[in-house]
Design a protein around this motif. Sequence first.
Motif, mmCIF file in Angstrom:
data_model
loop_
_atom_site.group_PDB
_atom_site.id
_atom_site.type_symbol
_atom_site.label_atom_id
_atom_site.label_comp_id
_atom_site.label_asym_id
_atom_site.label_seq_id
_atom_site.Cartn_x
_atom_site.Cartn_y
_atom_site.Cartn_z
ATOM 1 N N SER A 171 0.828 -1.210 0.000
ATOM 2 C CA SER A 171 0.000 0.000 0.000
ATOM 3 C C SER A 171 0.862 1.260 0.000
ATOM 4 O O SER A 171 0.542 2.242 -0.672
ATOM 5 C CB SER A 171 -0.947 -0.005 1.211
ATOM 6 O OG SER A 171 -0.217 0.081 2.417
ATOM 7 N N THR B 126 -6.082 5.901 4.288
ATOM 8 C CA THR B 126 -6.601 5.076 3.190
ATOM 9 C C THR B 126 -6.345 3.597 3.454
ATOM 10 O O THR B 126 -7.179 2.749 3.138
ATOM 11 C CB THR B 126 -5.946 5.488 1.860
ATOM 12 O OG1 THR B 126 -6.046 6.904 1.701
ATOM 13 C CG2 THR B 126 -6.633 4.815 0.691
ATOM 14 N N LEU C 291 -8.936 0.391 3.703
ATOM 15 C CA LEU C 291 -8.726 -0.913 3.070
ATOM 16 C C LEU C 291 -8.978 -2.038 4.080
ATOM 17 O O LEU C 291 -9.653 -3.033 3.765
ATOM 18 C CB LEU C 291 -7.289 -0.984 2.546
ATOM 19 C CG LEU C 291 -6.923 -2.164 1.646
ATOM 20 C CD1 LEU C 291 -7.564 -2.012 0.274
ATOM 21 C CD2 LEU C 291 -5.404 -2.266 1.495
ATOM 22 N N PHE D 98 -7.889 -2.433 -3.982
ATOM 23 C CA PHE D 98 -9.199 -2.380 -3.333
ATOM 24 C C PHE D 98 -10.116 -3.488 -3.862
ATOM 25 O O PHE D 98 -10.907 -4.060 -3.105
ATOM 26 C CB PHE D 98 -9.839 -0.998 -3.536
ATOM 27 C CG PHE D 98 -9.410 0.016 -2.516
ATOM 28 C CD1 PHE D 98 -10.119 0.190 -1.339
ATOM 29 C CD2 PHE D 98 -8.275 0.783 -2.714
ATOM 30 C CE1 PHE D 98 -9.721 1.100 -0.379
ATOM 31 C CE2 PHE D 98 -7.859 1.710 -1.759
ATOM 32 C CZ PHE D 98 -8.586 1.870 -0.596
ATOM 33 N N ARG E 241 -10.088 -6.926 -2.145
ATOM 34 C CA ARG E 241 -10.813 -7.136 -0.890
ATOM 35 C C ARG E 241 -12.150 -7.849 -1.119
ATOM 36 O O ARG E 241 -12.679 -8.465 -0.189
ATOM 37 C CB ARG E 241 -11.075 -5.804 -0.180
ATOM 38 C CG ARG E 241 -9.855 -4.922 0.116
ATOM 39 C CD ARG E 241 -8.864 -5.611 1.022
ATOM 40 N NE ARG E 241 -7.886 -6.384 0.266
ATOM 41 C CZ ARG E 241 -6.997 -7.190 0.812
ATOM 42 N NH1 ARG E 241 -6.980 -7.362 2.101
ATOM 43 N NH2 ARG E 241 -6.132 -7.849 0.059
#
Length: 405
Positions: free
Chosen positions: A34, A43, A47, A104, A107
């Motif tokens: 990340s 951010t 996540l 993203f 996930r």
Amino acid sequence: MGAHRKGIIILTYVLAALELTCLFMQFSFLPYLSRTLGLDSVTFGYLQTIFGTLQLLGGPVFGRFADQYGARAALSLSFVAASALYLLLAASCSPALPGVFLLFASRLPSALMHTLTAAQMVITDLTAPAERPAALGRLGLCFGFGMIFGSLLGGTLSTTYGIQCPAIVAFVVTFLGAILSFTCIPVTTKDTSVQSAHQGGTDASVFDLKAITRLLLLPKVLPVFLVKVISGLPAGLFLVMFSIITMEFFQLEAAEAGYLMSFIGILQMVIQGLVIGRLSTRFPEEALLQSSVLVYAVVGLGMALMSNVLHFCLLMPGLVFSLCTLNVVTDSMLTKAVSASDTGTMLGLSASVHPLTRTVGPTLGGLLYRSYGVSIFGHVQLMVNLLVLLVLWRKPLSQKKDKVR
């Protein structure tokens, strides 16, 4: 227990260990990935919250799917979802692709990644009630193995071969897990009579929230479930903030924090894999539950007073004992409180407790930590568990069961 059943249980332990190793590999390199993609801490928190929320929502639905379609379908689905997640993670490392979007997007499959729940269902189906706490406790060996070797592999592979390497390795391992699940796990691990009786309910939707809620509100289920949630929440908040606490309060370097995590993993392997099984054969489950809550309270007092990492290391065996005992004993009690055809759904509900903590933990835990410091987690843990212990002593769960009967 027949040799065939033993073989299935051993394979289930192996599959759980493989999936947990990949999961901790992901945890070890995800912060660095990340950061490489330019995400800030806020951010990155989003996540993590998305991951926790999807697991929270997917747990009960996955459990119901496992009850309706069997162990083979459940384990295969979980490993396929994990393969998709790691494939997207590997793709996000490529400079030619939209890395943040793929990170993203990775996930999303986590809603169906519940290998541990599926493994618990298989073990619950294939063991007698008296053997269940010890059999479920051995999953702690898998968890500890995954925590130790997954963290080591993730760090070593990303440092030596690049940050994409552990994601590719995890993809290959989980894809292999999907193949093993589909070819070696039986269609169902429930008794024939139970499965036949359950066939009449397969027309009901996997997403039938009324059926899931009805199960949760059963008189033998709800008190145990509430004890699991309320007693474990303060420690869960502390563990969610643990990476920040190790850096800011204990002032540990990354390598030292890794040694501390390895120590936790070894403790979990020993306590959950060896100690709890022996205790469950000598003491009733309710006594073990009360002891875990009592130790939680004592550890909370120690956490409120600790001032360095040595103090925490002295408290850690008690913290891990309470954490493992609470989880194993409540899972065993909850599966015994429902019919054999609903064990998957019940384990899915039980497994949603941890994602719930991961969802509310970063916000609530961060607020408590910034406002009151580390000691607040100890104070909250002490007070909450003393209240839970008082309720358990005044109104034992066994008496509630007798009243229902």
